[in-house]
Write a protein that holds these residues in place. Structure first.
Motif, PDB file in Angstrom:
ATOM      1  N   SER A 101       0.853  -1.194   0.000  1.00 47.43           N
ATOM      2  CA  SER A 101       0.000   0.000   0.000  1.00 47.43           C
ATOM      3  C   SER A 101       0.885   1.239   0.000  1.00 47.43           C
ATOM      4  N   LYS A 102       0.260   2.381  -0.176  1.00 48.27           N
ATOM      5  CA  LYS A 102       1.003   3.631  -0.046  1.00 48.27           C
ATOM      6  C   LYS A 102       1.372   3.833   1.423  1.00 48.27           C
ATOM      7  N   VAL A 103       2.428   4.572   1.648  1.00 41.80           N
ATOM      8  CA  VAL A 103       2.813   4.951   3.004  1.00 41.80           C
ATOM      9  C   VAL A 103       1.892   6.075   3.451  1.00 41.80           C
ATOM     10  N   TYR A 104       1.422   5.997   4.669  1.00 43.32           N
ATOM     11  CA  TYR A 104       0.538   7.045   5.184  1.00 43.32           C
ATOM     12  C   TYR A 104       0.865   7.312   6.648  1.00 43.32           C
ATOM     13  N   GLU A 105       0.458   8.463   7.125  1.00 44.01           N
ATOM     14  CA  GLU A 105       0.660   8.839   8.518  1.00 44.01           C
ATOM     15  C   GLU A 105      -0.673   8.733   9.236  1.00 44.01           C
ATOM     16  N   THR A 106      -0.636   8.132  10.409  1.00 48.30           N
ATOM     17  CA  THR A 106      -1.865   7.894  11.169  1.00 48.30           C
ATOM     18  C   THR A 106      -2.124   9.029  12.155  1.00 48.30           C
ATOM     19  N   GLY A 107      -3.337   9.060  12.663  1.00 47.14           N
ATOM     20  CA  GLY A 107      -3.702  10.024  13.695  1.00 47.14           C
ATOM     21  C   GLY A 107      -3.075   9.703  15.033  1.00 47.14           C
ATOM     22  N   TYR A 108      -2.512   8.503  15.178  1.00 50.71           N
ATOM     23  CA  TYR A 108      -1.876   8.117  16.439  1.00 50.71           C
ATOM     24  C   TYR A 108      -0.349   8.173  16.358  1.00 50.71           C
ATOM     25  N   GLY A 109       0.168   8.925  15.354  1.00 51.11           N
ATOM     26  CA  GLY A 109       1.588   9.234  15.334  1.00 51.11           C
ATOM     27  C   GLY A 109       2.511   8.194  14.720  1.00 51.11           C
ATOM     28  N   MET A 110       1.994   7.404  13.789  1.00 46.72           N
ATOM     29  CA  MET A 110       2.828   6.397  13.135  1.00 46.72           C
ATOM     30  C   MET A 110       2.864   6.642  11.631  1.00 46.72           C
ATOM     31  N   ARG A 111       3.962   6.246  11.004  1.00 48.77           N
ATOM     32  CA  ARG A 111       4.069   6.173   9.547  1.00 48.77           C
ATOM     33  C   ARG A 111       3.994   4.693   9.217  1.00 48.77           C
ATOM     34  N   GLU A 112       3.042   4.314   8.334  1.00 50.33           N
ATOM     35  CA  GLU A 112       2.760   2.895   8.117  1.00 50.33           C
ATOM     36  C   GLU A 112       2.514   2.573   6.644  1.00 50.33           C
ATOM     37  N   PHE A 113       2.638   1.277   6.340  1.00 53.19           N
ATOM     38  CA  PHE A 113       2.149   0.713   5.092  1.00 53.19           C
ATOM     39  C   PHE A 113       1.915  -0.771   5.318  1.00 53.19           C
ATOM     40  N   SER A 114       1.243  -1.409   4.379  1.00 56.54           N
ATOM     41  CA  SER A 114       0.931  -2.833   4.501  1.00 56.54           C
ATOM     42  C   SER A 114       1.180  -3.546   3.172  1.00 56.54           C
ATOM     43  N   ILE A 115       1.332  -4.839   3.274  1.00 60.34           N
ATOM     44  CA  ILE A 115       1.435  -5.713   2.109  1.00 60.34           C
ATOM     45  C   ILE A 115       0.818  -7.053   2.508  1.00 60.34           C
ATOM     46  N   GLN A 116       0.347  -7.796   1.528  1.00 57.78           N
ATOM     47  CA  GLN A 116      -0.185  -9.120   1.814  1.00 57.78           C
ATOM     48  C   GLN A 116       0.773 -10.176   1.290  1.00 57.78           C
ATOM     49  N   ASP A 117       0.898 -11.271   2.043  1.00 58.53           N
ATOM     50  CA  ASP A 117       1.713 -12.383   1.563  1.00 58.53           C
ATOM     51  C   ASP A 117       0.894 -13.190   0.556  1.00 58.53           C
ATOM     52  N   PRO A 118       1.445 -14.234  -0.047  1.00 59.03           N
ATOM     53  CA  PRO A 118       0.716 -14.961  -1.088  1.00 59.03           C
ATOM     54  C   PRO A 118      -0.636 -15.540  -0.654  1.00 59.03           C
ATOM     55  N   ASP A 119      -0.829 -15.764   0.650  1.00 56.78           N
ATOM     56  CA  ASP A 119      -2.103 -16.295   1.135  1.00 56.78           C
ATOM     57  C   ASP A 119      -3.024 -15.226   1.691  1.00 56.78           C
ATOM     58  N   GLY A 120      -2.633 -13.972   1.573  1.00 58.78           N
ATOM     59  CA  GLY A 120      -3.496 -12.882   2.010  1.00 58.78           C
ATOM     60  C   GLY A 120      -3.286 -12.433   3.433  1.00 58.78           C
ATOM     61  N   HIS A 121      -2.306 -12.999   4.148  1.00 63.01           N
ATOM     62  CA  HIS A 121      -2.024 -12.520   5.506  1.00 63.01           C
ATOM     63  C   HIS A 121      -1.596 -11.055   5.419  1.00 63.01           C
ATOM     64  N   LEU A 122      -2.173 -10.219   6.250  1.00 64.14           N
ATOM     65  CA  LEU A 122      -1.869  -8.792   6.228  1.00 64.14           C
ATOM     66  C   LEU A 122      -0.637  -8.508   7.086  1.00 64.14           C
ATOM     67  N   LEU A 123       0.401  -7.976   6.450  1.00 63.63           N
ATOM     68  CA  LEU A 123       1.643  -7.611   7.113  1.00 63.63           C
ATOM     69  C   LEU A 123       1.732  -6.090   7.095  1.00 63.63           C
ATOM     70  N   SER A 124       1.728  -5.482   8.271  1.00 67.32           N
ATOM     71  CA  SER A 124       1.802  -4.025   8.377  1.00 67.32           C
ATOM     72  C   SER A 124       3.138  -3.632   8.988  1.00 67.32           C
ATOM     73  N   PHE A 125       3.636  -2.481   8.570  1.00 65.47           N
ATOM     74  CA  PHE A 125       4.950  -2.009   8.999  1.00 65.47           C
ATOM     75  C   PHE A 125       4.813  -0.571   9.465  1.00 65.47           C
ATOM     76  N   GLY A 126       5.381  -0.257  10.611  1.00 59.26           N
ATOM     77  CA  GLY A 126       5.228   1.090  11.129  1.00 59.26           C
ATOM     78  C   GLY A 126       6.423   1.586  11.904  1.00 59.26           C
ATOM     79  N   GLU A 127       6.521   2.910  11.937  1.00 56.04           N
ATOM     80  CA  GLU A 127       7.535   3.563  12.764  1.00 56.04           C
ATOM     81  C   GLU A 127       6.925   4.813  13.371  1.00 56.04           C
ATOM     82  N   ASP A 128       7.390   5.127  14.557  1.00 57.45           N
ATOM     83  CA  ASP A 128       6.929   6.303  15.278  1.00 57.45           C
ATOM     84  C   ASP A 128       7.406   7.557  14.553  1.00 57.45           C
ATOM     85  N   LEU A 129       6.510   8.521  14.383  1.00 58.95           N
ATOM     86  CA  LEU A 129       6.867   9.771  13.707  1.00 58.95           C
ATOM     87  C   LEU A 129       7.805  10.648  14.551  1.00 58.95           C
ATOM     88  N   ASN A 130       7.847  10.383  15.824  1.00 60.69           N
ATOM     89  CA  ASN A 130       8.727  11.197  16.686  1.00 60.69           C
ATOM     90  C   ASN A 130      10.125  10.693  16.553  1.00 60.69           C
TER      91      ASN A 130
END
Length: 130
Positions: A101-130
């Motif tokens: 997915s596109k990288v986006y910033e959340t209302g709770y202070g994280m920069r995140e994106f997600s990808i799905q593995d071949p079976d559709g498991h949702l893998l999300s990645f994040g880092e604190d904006l601070n």
């Protein structure tokens, strides 16, 4: 009694396909004995300090295809990772031909994106904006 460690086990439809995805997309290495991988259709994989188990299963995997990273409530389980650098990982995945997915910033202070593995498991990645 305290818990010492957690290693999520993901049911997958094709072990080789999943191993290839986790190796090429996220630099996981197989730590299980190769004979055991072939015999049991199961593997423990590791990237940095993160471990997962993959188990080939004949069951229907109820994972949904299609990423809406800002509505993870649609998935029964989300695997949330904290990489060293979210933007670098995202660029690496895109450059390798994956479709996170596109990288986006959340209302709770994280920069995140997600990808799905071949079976559709949702893998999300994040880092604190601070």
């Amino acid at each position: 009694m305290g818990l010492k460690r957690l290693i999520p086990m993901l049911n997958v439809s094709n072990l080789e396909k999943s191993l290839d995805f986790y190796r090429s997309a996220l630099a996981f290495d197989t730590v299980s004995d190769q004979d055991d991988v072939k015999r049991f259709r199961w593997a423990t994989i590791r990237s940095g300090e993160v471990e997962l188990m993959l188990s080939e299963s004949n069951c229907d995997l109820p994972m949904k295809k299609g990423i809406d990273p800002q509505n993870s409530s649609e998935w029964p389980t989300v695997f949330y990772f904290y990489p060293e650098d979210v933007m670098s990982l995202h660029l690496q995945l895109v450059s390798a031909g994956f479709t996170p997915s596109k990288v986006y910033e959340t209302g709770y202070g994280m920069r995140e994106f997600s990808i799905q593995d071949p079976d559709g498991h949702l893998l999300s990645f994040g880092e604190d904006l601070n």
